[in-house]
Design a protein around this motif. Structure first.
Motif, PDB file in Angstrom:
ATOM      1  N   GLY A 217       0.844  -1.066   0.101  1.00 40.84           N
ATOM      2  CA  GLY A 217       0.023  -0.008  -0.069  1.00 40.84           C
ATOM      3  C   GLY A 217       0.767   1.242   0.062  1.00 40.84           C
ATOM      4  N   LEU A 218       0.786   2.282  -0.960  1.00 40.44           N
ATOM      5  CA  LEU A 218       1.447   3.442  -1.070  1.00 40.44           C
ATOM      6  C   LEU A 218       0.508   4.490  -1.007  1.00 40.44           C
ATOM      7  CD1 LEU A 218       4.060   5.171  -1.671  1.00 40.44           C
ATOM      8  CD2 LEU A 218       3.066   5.062  -4.108  1.00 40.44           C
ATOM      9  N   LYS A 219       0.765   5.293   0.382  1.00 40.47           N
ATOM     10  CA  LYS A 219       0.317   6.858   0.489  1.00 40.47           C
ATOM     11  C   LYS A 219       1.224   7.705  -0.249  1.00 40.47           C
ATOM     12  CE  LYS A 219       0.874   9.524   3.836  1.00 40.47           C
ATOM     13  NZ  LYS A 219       1.247  11.001   3.045  1.00 40.47           N
ATOM     14  N   PRO A 220       0.757   8.210  -1.162  1.00 41.89           N
ATOM     15  CA  PRO A 220       1.792   9.253  -1.713  1.00 41.89           C
ATOM     16  C   PRO A 220       1.996  10.527  -1.182  1.00 41.89           C
ATOM     17  CG  PRO A 220       0.132   8.571  -3.613  1.00 41.89           C
ATOM     18  CD  PRO A 220      -0.384   8.290  -2.126  1.00 41.89           C
ATOM     19  N   THR A 221       3.006  11.238  -1.627  1.00 41.73           N
ATOM     20  CA  THR A 221       3.114  12.448  -1.104  1.00 41.73           C
ATOM     21  C   THR A 221       1.805  13.513  -1.409  1.00 41.73           C
ATOM     22  OG1 THR A 221       5.679  12.727  -1.341  1.00 41.73           O
ATOM     23  CG2 THR A 221       4.404  14.790  -1.387  1.00 41.73           C
ATOM     24  N   LEU A 222       1.292  14.145  -0.399  1.00 44.62           N
ATOM     25  CA  LEU A 222       0.162  15.085  -0.605  1.00 44.62           C
ATOM     26  C   LEU A 222       0.115  15.693  -1.754  1.00 44.62           C
ATOM     27  CD1 LEU A 222      -2.518  15.493   0.842  1.00 44.62           C
ATOM     28  CD2 LEU A 222      -1.291  17.546   1.958  1.00 44.62           C
ATOM     29  N   GLY A 223      -0.821  15.639  -2.546  1.00 43.47           N
ATOM     30  CA  GLY A 223      -0.847  16.659  -3.874  1.00 43.47           C
ATOM     31  C   GLY A 223      -0.516  15.829  -4.894  1.00 43.47           C
ATOM     32  N   THR A 224      -0.011  14.662  -4.915  1.00 39.09           N
ATOM     33  CA  THR A 224       0.684  13.882  -6.304  1.00 39.09           C
ATOM     34  C   THR A 224      -0.703  13.406  -6.960  1.00 39.09           C
ATOM     35  OG1 THR A 224       2.660  13.115  -5.003  1.00 39.09           O
ATOM     36  CG2 THR A 224       1.838  11.692  -6.832  1.00 39.09           C
ATOM     37  N   VAL A 225      -1.830  12.770  -6.194  1.00 41.12           N
ATOM     38  CA  VAL A 225      -3.018  12.532  -6.712  1.00 41.12           C
ATOM     39  C   VAL A 225      -4.111  13.468  -6.406  1.00 41.12           C
ATOM     40  CG1 VAL A 225      -4.506  10.554  -6.817  1.00 41.12           C
ATOM     41  CG2 VAL A 225      -2.251  10.160  -6.518  1.00 41.12           C
ATOM     42  N   SER A 226      -4.827  13.740  -7.450  1.00 38.96           N
ATOM     43  CA  SER A 226      -5.967  14.658  -7.310  1.00 38.96           C
ATOM     44  C   SER A 226      -6.823  14.234  -6.440  1.00 38.96           C
ATOM     45  CB  SER A 226      -6.744  14.901  -8.635  1.00 38.96           C
ATOM     46  OG  SER A 226      -7.938  15.787  -8.466  1.00 38.96           O
ATOM     47  N   GLY A 227      -7.329  15.106  -5.591  1.00 41.12           N
ATOM     48  CA  GLY A 227      -8.436  14.662  -4.639  1.00 41.12           C
ATOM     49  C   GLY A 227      -9.728  15.101  -5.052  1.00 41.12           C
ATOM     50  N   GLU A 228      -9.879  15.723  -6.124  1.00 40.62           N
ATOM     51  CA  GLU A 228     -11.330  16.216  -6.701  1.00 40.62           C
ATOM     52  C   GLU A 228     -12.209  14.924  -6.886  1.00 40.62           C
ATOM     53  OE1 GLU A 228     -14.081  16.517  -9.410  1.00 40.62           O
ATOM     54  OE2 GLU A 228     -12.005  15.977 -10.612  1.00 40.62           O
ATOM     55  N   THR A 239      -5.516  11.746   0.927  1.00 40.14           N
ATOM     56  CA  THR A 239      -4.843  11.362  -0.494  1.00 40.14           C
ATOM     57  C   THR A 239      -5.390   9.992  -1.092  1.00 40.14           C
ATOM     58  OG1 THR A 239      -2.969  11.262  -1.945  1.00 40.14           O
ATOM     59  CG2 THR A 239      -2.585  10.717   0.591  1.00 40.14           C
ATOM     60  N   ALA A 240      -5.248   9.856  -2.091  1.00 37.03           N
ATOM     61  CA  ALA A 240      -5.660   8.461  -2.691  1.00 37.03           C
ATOM     62  C   ALA A 240      -4.398   7.972  -3.149  1.00 37.03           C
ATOM     63  CB  ALA A 240      -6.400   8.658  -3.976  1.00 37.03           C
ATOM     64  N   GLY A 241      -4.285   6.418  -3.039  1.00 39.22           N
ATOM     65  CA  GLY A 241      -3.028   5.888  -3.582  1.00 39.22           C
ATOM     66  C   GLY A 241      -3.353   4.391  -3.770  1.00 39.22           C
ATOM     67  N   PRO A 242      -2.406   3.708  -4.598  1.00 43.20           N
ATOM     68  CA  PRO A 242      -2.433   2.228  -4.941  1.00 43.20           C
ATOM     69  C   PRO A 242      -2.392   1.162  -3.710  1.00 43.20           C
ATOM     70  CG  PRO A 242      -0.475   3.167  -5.571  1.00 43.20           C
ATOM     71  CD  PRO A 242      -1.078   4.312  -5.031  1.00 43.20           C
ATOM     72  N   MET A 243      -3.063   0.314  -3.893  1.00 42.21           N
ATOM     73  CA  MET A 243      -3.049  -1.281  -3.148  1.00 42.21           C
ATOM     74  C   MET A 243      -2.792  -2.146  -4.136  1.00 42.21           C
ATOM     75  SD  MET A 243      -5.606  -0.079  -0.226  1.00 42.21           S
ATOM     76  CE  MET A 243      -5.071  -0.823   0.959  1.00 42.21           C
ATOM     77  N   ALA A 244      -1.764  -2.956  -4.052  1.00 40.28           N
ATOM     78  CA  ALA A 244      -1.433  -4.124  -4.954  1.00 40.28           C
ATOM     79  C   ALA A 244      -0.874  -5.109  -4.383  1.00 40.28           C
ATOM     80  CB  ALA A 244      -0.618  -3.567  -6.101  1.00 40.28           C
ATOM     81  N   ARG A 245      -0.724  -6.385  -5.027  1.00 38.61           N
ATOM     82  CA  ARG A 245      -0.178  -7.699  -4.460  1.00 38.61           C
ATOM     83  C   ARG A 245       1.558  -7.502  -4.605  1.00 38.61           C
ATOM     84  NH1 ARG A 245      -4.532  -9.392  -6.478  1.00 38.61           N
ATOM     85  NH2 ARG A 245      -3.680 -10.157  -8.532  1.00 38.61           N
ATOM     86  N   HIS A 246       1.886  -6.376  -5.535  1.00 42.74           N
ATOM     87  CA  HIS A 246       3.281  -6.383  -5.957  1.00 42.74           C
ATOM     88  C   HIS A 246       3.750  -4.906  -6.306  1.00 42.74           C
ATOM     89  CE1 HIS A 246       2.795 -10.480  -7.138  1.00 42.74           C
ATOM     90  NE2 HIS A 246       1.778 -10.401  -7.567  1.00 42.74           N
ATOM     91  N   ALA A 256      -0.044   6.291 -13.550  1.00 40.19           N
ATOM     92  CA  ALA A 256      -1.216   6.782 -13.988  1.00 40.19           C
ATOM     93  C   ALA A 256      -2.140   7.609 -13.291  1.00 40.19           C
ATOM     94  CB  ALA A 256      -1.921   5.407 -14.586  1.00 40.19           C
ATOM     95  N   LEU A 257      -1.903   7.612 -11.969  1.00 42.63           N
ATOM     96  CA  LEU A 257      -2.746   8.443 -11.234  1.00 42.63           C
ATOM     97  C   LEU A 257      -1.957  10.019 -11.136  1.00 42.63           C
ATOM     98  CD1 LEU A 257      -3.589   6.117  -8.291  1.00 42.63           C
ATOM     99  CD2 LEU A 257      -5.081   6.776  -9.999  1.00 42.63           C
ATOM    100  N   ARG A 258      -0.899  10.133 -11.019  1.00 44.32           N
ATOM    101  CA  ARG A 258      -0.347  11.262 -10.613  1.00 44.32           C
ATOM    102  C   ARG A 258      -0.554  12.581 -11.430  1.00 44.32           C
ATOM    103  NH1 ARG A 258       4.457  11.965  -9.148  1.00 44.32           N
ATOM    104  NH2 ARG A 258       5.062   9.873  -8.321  1.00 44.32           N
ATOM    105  N   ILE A 259      -0.715  13.732 -10.891  1.00 41.93           N
ATOM    106  CA  ILE A 259      -0.966  14.949 -11.555  1.00 41.93           C
ATOM    107  C   ILE A 259       0.158  15.836 -12.032  1.00 41.93           C
ATOM    108  CG2 ILE A 259      -3.307  14.891 -10.954  1.00 41.93           C
ATOM    109  CD1 ILE A 259      -2.704  16.954  -8.694  1.00 41.93           C
ATOM    110  N   LYS A 260       1.570  15.250 -11.288  1.00 44.39           N
ATOM    111  CA  LYS A 260       2.689  15.976 -11.515  1.00 44.39           C
ATOM    112  C   LYS A 260       3.641  14.829 -11.954  1.00 44.39           C
ATOM    113  CE  LYS A 260       3.923  16.181  -6.887  1.00 44.39           C
ATOM    114  NZ  LYS A 260       4.119  16.988  -5.363  1.00 44.39           N
ATOM    115  N   PRO A 261       4.663  15.442 -12.715  1.00 47.77           N
ATOM    116  CA  PRO A 261       5.693  14.489 -12.923  1.00 47.77           C
ATOM    117  C   PRO A 261       6.492  14.098 -11.794  1.00 47.77           C
ATOM    118  CG  PRO A 261       6.419  16.631 -13.753  1.00 47.77           C
ATOM    119  CD  PRO A 261       4.957  16.787 -13.345  1.00 47.77           C
ATOM    120  N   ALA A 262       7.219  12.889 -11.918  1.00 48.55           N
ATOM    121  CA  ALA A 262       7.778  12.317 -10.823  1.00 48.55           C
ATOM    122  C   ALA A 262       9.553  12.654 -10.990  1.00 48.55           C
ATOM    123  CB  ALA A 262       7.633  10.607 -10.600  1.00 48.55           C
ATOM    124  N   ALA A 263       9.967  12.851  -9.859  1.00 47.76           N
ATOM    125  CA  ALA A 263      11.689  13.075 -10.042  1.00 47.76           C
ATOM    126  C   ALA A 263      12.220  11.547  -9.887  1.00 47.76           C
ATOM    127  CB  ALA A 263      11.994  13.637  -8.665  1.00 47.76           C
TER     128      ALA A 263
END
Length: 494
Positions: A217-228, A239-246, A256-263
Motif C-alpha cells: 500500500g502506498l500513501k503518496p506525497t500529498l498533492g501527487t494524486v488529485s483529490g477532486e 490522498t488516494a493511492g494504490p494497493m496491490a500484491r506487488h 497513471a494517477l499522478r498529476i505532476k511528473p515524478a523525480a
C-alpha cells in the motif's frame, strides 16, 4: 536485468523483464501487470478473459470476504474496448486492460461512502483520478467496501463496516479485522479480486489495511494524486493511492494517477542508510519480524540505525480537533457536488438517527462533535494546524538529517485483531501518523507473519521521495519475499 522501480514510475510502459504466468485465471495471485501485459502481447491472454476471471472470483470468493460492494455493469465492455485498442496498435499504456477496483468514497457511478444516506444520490461526474485511470485504459471493475465515512463517524467504530456493505473480513482469517478505512480495497487485492485497487488515507487508512491483509500500500506525497471527486475528511491530509500484491503494480498505477511528473531516483537499498523506528515491546511477533528485516537488510549491505521520532506527543494531542474542523469545512462542498441526497451534516445525522441499520453497530459522535468544531478561519485552529504540520514534518526531516538517512523503516501493524462491536478496533500499534500529518509518502510491504496473519513494514521519508521509496520497497520485496496467499480460515487455529 531487473529494472529499477523509479524507472517504472517515470516510464512504466518500458517494463517487460518479468516472467509471465502460464494461465491468468489460475495464477492471479502471483501475476504482475508486466507479466499480464506480456501474455496479452503474445496473444495468450486478452483483457476480456482477464476481466472475466476477476469477475468470477468476485462471484465466488467474495462471498466470504465481502470486500466488493458492486461491479460495474460495463466492465466486460471496457475490456472489449481495450482488446480493440490492442488489435489497432493503439494501447494507452501498461494499465490498458488491467482490472482496477475503487474505494467507494471515490466518485464513479454509484458512490455511497458506505452510507445508506447516499444511496439515492449520485456524483455529478467521475473523480479526476478515475478519469486518469480510464485515460490510461484501465478497466474499472467496481467499488470496494470501506469503513463508513472513511472511519470518521464514531470514535468507537469497527473498521471495515458500513451501512451499505456490512462487515468486510480479513481474507487470511475471516473473523479478524482488515483494518481501515480502505478495508475492502486491501482485502480485495489480497483475495485476488482485482489486479490493483485504489484506497484513500487521512491517517493510516491505506497502510494499515495493506499491512493487515498482507499487500503493498502506498500513501503518496500529498498533492501527487488529485483529490477532486473524493469524499473528504481533510484537505490537509487526504490522498488516494494504490494497493496491490506487488510493488511494481503499485508503481505503475501511481504513474497513471499522478498529476505532476515524478523525480527520478535510481536509489538501491544496498549502500543506503535506513533508520529503524522499532516501536518495540508492544507485540512480540512484530518485534520478531522487525528484527528479521533488520538482519536481512544488514546482510545485504544496508546500514541500519535505530531512531526515535520527536514531537509525536505534541502532534497527536491536536490531530482529532484539526480533522473535525477540516471535515466541517470540506464535507458541505462535497455533498453540494452530488445530484440529490443530503446537503448538510445535520441531514446526515438525522438520517442516521432514524435509520434501522446505520447506528446498529456504533454511534455518530464524531459527526456531532464536528457541528461544534471551530471553523477553519478560527485563529486557534490555524495556529494548531501550522504547529502540527510543522512538527510532523520536522519529526521526519530532522531524524533523516541527524542520522544521514535515506529512509525510515517501521512496523506497519500488529497482527489483525478479532472483529467485534462496541468498543471499536483493538488497535495495538501503527506507524502511519508522522507521514500522514506531514503529507509525506509512506509505503508498506509484507515482511512476515504471526501464524496465518500478515505483518508489514513501512518505509517513509521526506516530501516527493515516492520514487525512492518504491525502489527500496521493490528491493525489500525481492530480498525478503513474505506475502501470504490467503487461506480464508474461519478463525485462528487453537
Amino acid at each position: 536485468m531487473r529494472r529499477r522501480l523509479s524507472t517504472v514510475l517515470i516510464a512504466a510502459a518500458t517494463i517487460a523483464a518479468f516472467t509471465p504466468v502460464a494461465n491468468a485465471s489460475e495464477n492471479l495471485d502471483s501475476a504482475t501487470i508486466p507479466a499480464l501485459q506480456q501474455q496479452m502481447a503474445a496473444g495468450r491472454l486478452n483483457a476480456v478473459r482477464l476481466t472475466s476471471a476477476y469477475l468470477q472470483r468476485i462471484r465466488t470468493v467474495d462471498r466470504k470476504v465481502r470486500a466488493v460492494l458492486r461491479v460495474e455493469p460495463d466492465a466486460v465492455a471496457q475490456a472489449e474496448a481495450s482488446d480493440a485498442r490492442r488489435k489497432a496498435n493503439a494501447l494507452r499504456g501498461p494499465l490498458d486492460g488491467i482490472p482496477v477496483l475503487l474505494k467507494d468514497n471515490i466518485d464513479a457511478g454509484v458512490t455511497t461512502v458506505g452510507s445508506r444516506a447516499l444511496l439515492d444520490s449520485r456524483p455529478a461526474k467521475d473523480a479526476e483520478l478515475v478519469r486518469k485511470l480510464r485515460a490510461a485504459g484501465a478497466v474499472i471493475l467496481g467499488k470496494t467496501n470501506l469503513s463508513e465515512w472513511a472511519n470518521f463517524r464514531s470514535a468507537k467504530a469497527t473498521s471495515g463496516w458500513s451501512g451499505v456493505g456490512g462487515q468486510t473480513a480479513n481474507p487470511h482469517v475471516l473473523d479478524r479485522n482488515p483494518c481501515g478505512s480502505s478495508s475492502g480495497s486491501g482485502a480485495a487485492v489480497a483475495a485476488s479480486l482485482a489486479q490493483v485497487a485504489i484506497g484513500t488515507e487521512t491517517n493510516g487508512s491505506i497502510v494499515c489495511p495493506a499491512g493487515a491483509t498482507g499487500v503493498v500500500g502506498l500513501k503518496p506525497t500529498l498533492g501527487t494524486v488529485s483529490g477532486e471527486g473524493v469524499a473528504p475528511i481533510s484537505h490537509e491530509q487526504d490522498t488516494a493511492g494504490p494497493m496491490a500484491r506487488h510493488v511494481v503494480d503499485a508503481a505503475i498505477t501511481l504513474n497513471a494517477l499522478r498529476i505532476k511528473p515524478a523525480a527520478a531516483d535510481n536509489g538501491s537499498l544496498r549502500g543506503s542508510r535506513i533508520g529503524v523506528w522499532r516501536k518495540a515491546g508492544l507485540d512480540r511477533d512484530v518485534d520478531r519480524v522487525v528484527n528479521a528485516t533488520v538482519d536481512r537488510l544488514r546482510a545485504n549491505g544496508v546500514t541500519v540505525v535505530d531512531v526515535e521520532l520527536p514531537y509525536l506527543d505534541q502532534t497527536g494531542q491536536h490531530s482529532l480537533a484539526l480533522l473535525l474542523s477540516e471535515f466541517k469545512h470540506d464535507l458541505p462542498a462535497y455533498l453540494a457536488s452530488r445530484v440529490g441526497g443530503p446537503k448538510t451534516l445535520e441531514e446526515l445525522i438525522r438520517f442516521n438517527t432514524n435509520d434501522p441499520v446505520e447506528l446498529s453497530k456504533f454511534g455518530q459522535e464524531l459527526f456531532t462533535q464536528t457541528l461544534a468544531a471551530p471553523p477553519t478561519t478560527d485563529p486557534e485552529y490555524r495556529r494548531k494546524r501550522a504547529l502540527v504540520t510543522d512538527l510532523s514534518r520536522r519529526s521526519i526531516d530532522e531524524t533523516v538529517a541527524k542520522h544521514r538517512l535515506d529512509a525510515i523503516l517501521a512496523p506497519t501493524n500488529s497482527p489483525a485483531w478479532k472483529t467485534e462491536y462496541g468498543e471499536g478496533d483493538a488497535f495495538v500499534l501503527g506507524s502511519g501518523g508522522p507521514a500522514a500529518m506531514s503529507g509525506y509518502p509512506n509505503i508498506t510491504v509484507p515482511a512476515g507473519a504471526a501464524g496465518p496473519l500478515p505483518i508489514g513494514v513501512s518505509l517513509f521519508a521526506g516530501r516527493d521521495t515516492d520514487a525512492r521509496l518504491l525502489a527500496y520497497a521493490a528491493d525489500l520485496e525481492r530480498l525478503q519475499p513474505a506475502r501470504l496467499t490467503p487461506r480464508y480460515l474461519p478463525t485462528l487455529p487453537r
